[in-house]
Design an enzyme around this catalytic site. Structure first.
Site, PDB file in Angstrom:
ATOM      1  CD  GLU A 439      20.108  62.940  19.363  1.00 32.84           C
ATOM      2  OE1 GLU A 439      21.144  62.603  18.768  1.00 32.84           O
ATOM      3  OE2 GLU A 439      19.094  62.221  19.416  1.00 32.84           O
ATOM      4  N   GLY A 440      24.333  63.928  22.557  1.00 31.83           N
ATOM      5  CA  GLY A 440      25.616  64.464  22.992  1.00 31.83           C
ATOM      6  C   GLY A 440      25.386  65.468  24.093  1.00 31.83           C
TER       7      GLY A 440
END
Length: 586
Positions: A439-440
């Site tokens: 998610e980053g």
């Protein structure tokens, strides 16, 4: 040997007293009928599910893992029954719109639920973890028969969902995506491409899976502006199998009960969600929800590690301690329980202090989302939205870092036993590492925070958050120290704003430490708030004096032992003024 007990008393302290959530719910028509007693019942039932149904599948699921054969994934034993119980209990729909089949409860309670799920079994929680984000995308971007067919199934959890972004050559740089979408005569599209690292790309938990896929239309420009979002189900409305296939599952370091899939789309049928070329904006609804849930995974790892470390060190006998509480029992042969040793006590206090302040930070963000969505005052909604925007990358990065590295250090409390699977802590260390990446990555969260959310408006939104956090410190003996920390972060940002004009790379060098400096300052504000609430309760003689005295003791420990970390981070931000040379050729 590993056990999870839901920390319901601590959760209620944060929700009822620190956040004052019941009174704030009363001001929001959507939640006006919810009171503290009803919220407590929800937490109790969620805790029962997490501890009694889900937690027993954690260790065995890690050993068994997922099995792939001919494009189909079989999840570990017990996962299907747990998921069916989850759906039957209405848990996927907890914070969804009642008009879509949801229960309409606040995000604060949903956050508490997912903290417990992640603490009980991170791998299993990956399957329903994307449901709320998918619900948000469909709720805002699906229309007509597409909305009628898929939104209720996703809301209820009857069908699971995926987020199909990553490709082998395009990890964080989504502008490099090659998956293509070609219009068909019936208004649908044909998707062709391969996606990797797709959590829950296939499983045996639900009869259908709703894939949300980023792809590029034929005439789309290069880069992220050319991406569109499509819905491509595993099974089409007529019951036939779509041309979306799981080509295998990854053999991973951790979360082995979660099927991390390679997905191939070979002319798969899909339908456009939202507008052409605006797929990334639509997908960000899912990504932002996922980032907060990943932060809750870090909190869950902290809580599970803390309570099991406390139990083990209170039972393990080893060596004579230099001192111990008066009247405390000794172990066999004159040795003492290792909880008496100062080095062990320091680790345990640190775990406890980090866990409880991380919970406040997480629930603050959830409360901001609730107020942004449902408060009748437009100004309150706007301010809450700004807080949530800034808190999201901090929570994702800070809590996952704490969750993993705290578990890694705590493993030593078990000595050699910590390295053995049956004691549980080594699985937490392995499972928690991915949360710093997906998610980053946490480095990307830091860049997003500083370069996209702080610097463009000259730090105005950040100052609003700092002022809000400073107000939370009112009434604490530590208010002055906590507020000084918040002010120091604001001053560091002001210096970056002035210096970046002559050094465009400076914000990138400073971003990581700036995020953690802000996180430390906010954790200090959280402890100041808890200290003030506990002091007021003790003064009023409301009962449970040992509980409140413990909170004040933890607050003191935070500022004595952990507070200096903020100055370390701020010093690193200042040191970023010096350029980093490129490494010499090796």
């Amino acid at each position: 040997m590993w056990r999870y007990d839901p920390p319901l008393r601590d959760m209620r302290f944060v929700i009822d007293e620190v956040l004052g959530a019941p009174a704030r719910w009363a001001a929001m028509p959507a939640h006006a009928e919810l009171d503290a007693d009803m919220a407590a019942q929800v937490l109790e039932e969620a805790g029962r599910f997490a501890s009694e149904i889900l937690a027993p599948t954690n260790g065995p699921g890690d050993l068994q893992g997922c099995q792939w054969q001919d494009g189909a994934v079989t999840t570990p034993e017990g996962y299907r029954a747990a998921y069916q119980a989850f759906v039957d209990g209405g848990w996927p729909a907890l914070a969804c719109d009642p008009e879509c089949g949801g229960q309409g409860l606040p995000q604060v309670l949903n956050s508490a639920l997912f903290e417990m799920l992640a603490a009980a079994n991170h791998g299993w929680t990956m399957y329903p973890g994307l449901l709320h984000g998918a619900y948000e995308v469909l709720h805002q971007h699906a229309s007509g028969w597409l909305r009628e067919t898929y939104l209720p199934k996703v809301t209820s959890g009857e069908w699971l969902s995926t987020m199909c972004l990553t490709e082998a050559h395009a990890g964080s740089d989504l502008g490099l995506l090659r998956t293509r979408a070609v219009p068909a005569e019936d208004g649908s599209y044909r998707l062709t491409g391969t996606k990797i690292f797709i959590s829950g790309g296939d499983s045996d938990l639900t009869p259908n899976i709703v894939h949300l896929v980023l792809a590029r239309l034929p005439e789309a420009p290069a880069g992220t502006k050319g991406l569109s979002l499509f819905l491509a189900p595993k099974f089409l409305p007529d019951g036939s199998r779509n041309a979306a296939r799981c080509d295998g599952v990854e053999k991973k370091m951790g979360i082995k009960g979660s099927a991390t899939c390679v997905m191939s789309f070979e002319g798969a049928t899909g339908w456009l969600l939202g507008e052409p070329g605006k797929g990334l904006q639509a997908m960000f609804l899912m990504m932002n929800a996922a980032r907060l849930h990943v932060g809750l995974q870090g909190l869950g790892h902290l809580e599970a590690t803390t309570q099991n470390a406390l139990r083990y060190t209170a039972e393990r006998v080893q060596s004579r301690a230099p001192a111990k509480p008066e009247g405390a029992p000794a172990g066999a042969g004159g040795a003492d329980f290792i909880v008496y040793h100062p080095a062990v006590r320091r680790q345990l206090w640190t775990l406890k202090a980090r866990t409880e302040s991380a919970r406040v930070l997480s629930y603050w963000a959830a409360q901001a989302l609730d107020e942004e969505a449902a408060h009748p005052d437009e100004a309150v909604r706007a301010a809450a939205g700004h807080r949530a925007t800034l808190l999201t990358p901090v929570i994702k990065a800070m809590l996952t870092d704490l969750g993993h590295f705290s578990a890694d250090r705590a493993l030593g409390l078990w000595g050699g036993h910590g390295y053995i699977h049956e004691y549980g802590i080594e699985q937490i260390v392995r499972d928690s590492r991915i949360a710093l990446i997906y998610e980053g990555t946490n480095e990307i969260q830091a860049i997003d925070l500083l370069l996209r959310k702080i610097l463009p408006d000259g730090g105005q939104r950040l100052q609003g958050l700092l002022d809000w956090a400073a107000a939370q410190c009112e009434g604490s003996a530590h208010a002055g120290v906590a507020r000084a920390g918040l002010q120091a972060v604001g001053e560091a940002v002001a210096r970056l704003l002035a210096a970046q004009k002559a050094d465009a790379e400076l914000p990138f060098r400073a971003a990581d430490d700036l995020l953690f400096a802000l996180g430390e300052a906010l954790l200090g504000a959280a402890w100041a708030r808890m200290d003030a609430v506990a002091a007021q309760a003790l003064a009023a003689g409301t009962g449970d004096s040992a509980f409140y005295a413990g909170k004040r003791q933890l607050a003191q420990l935070h500022f004595d032992w952990l507070g200096p970390e903020l100055q370390h981070r701020l010093a690193a931000v200042a040191a970023a003024r010096a350029p980093l040379p490129f490494l010499p050729a090796l």
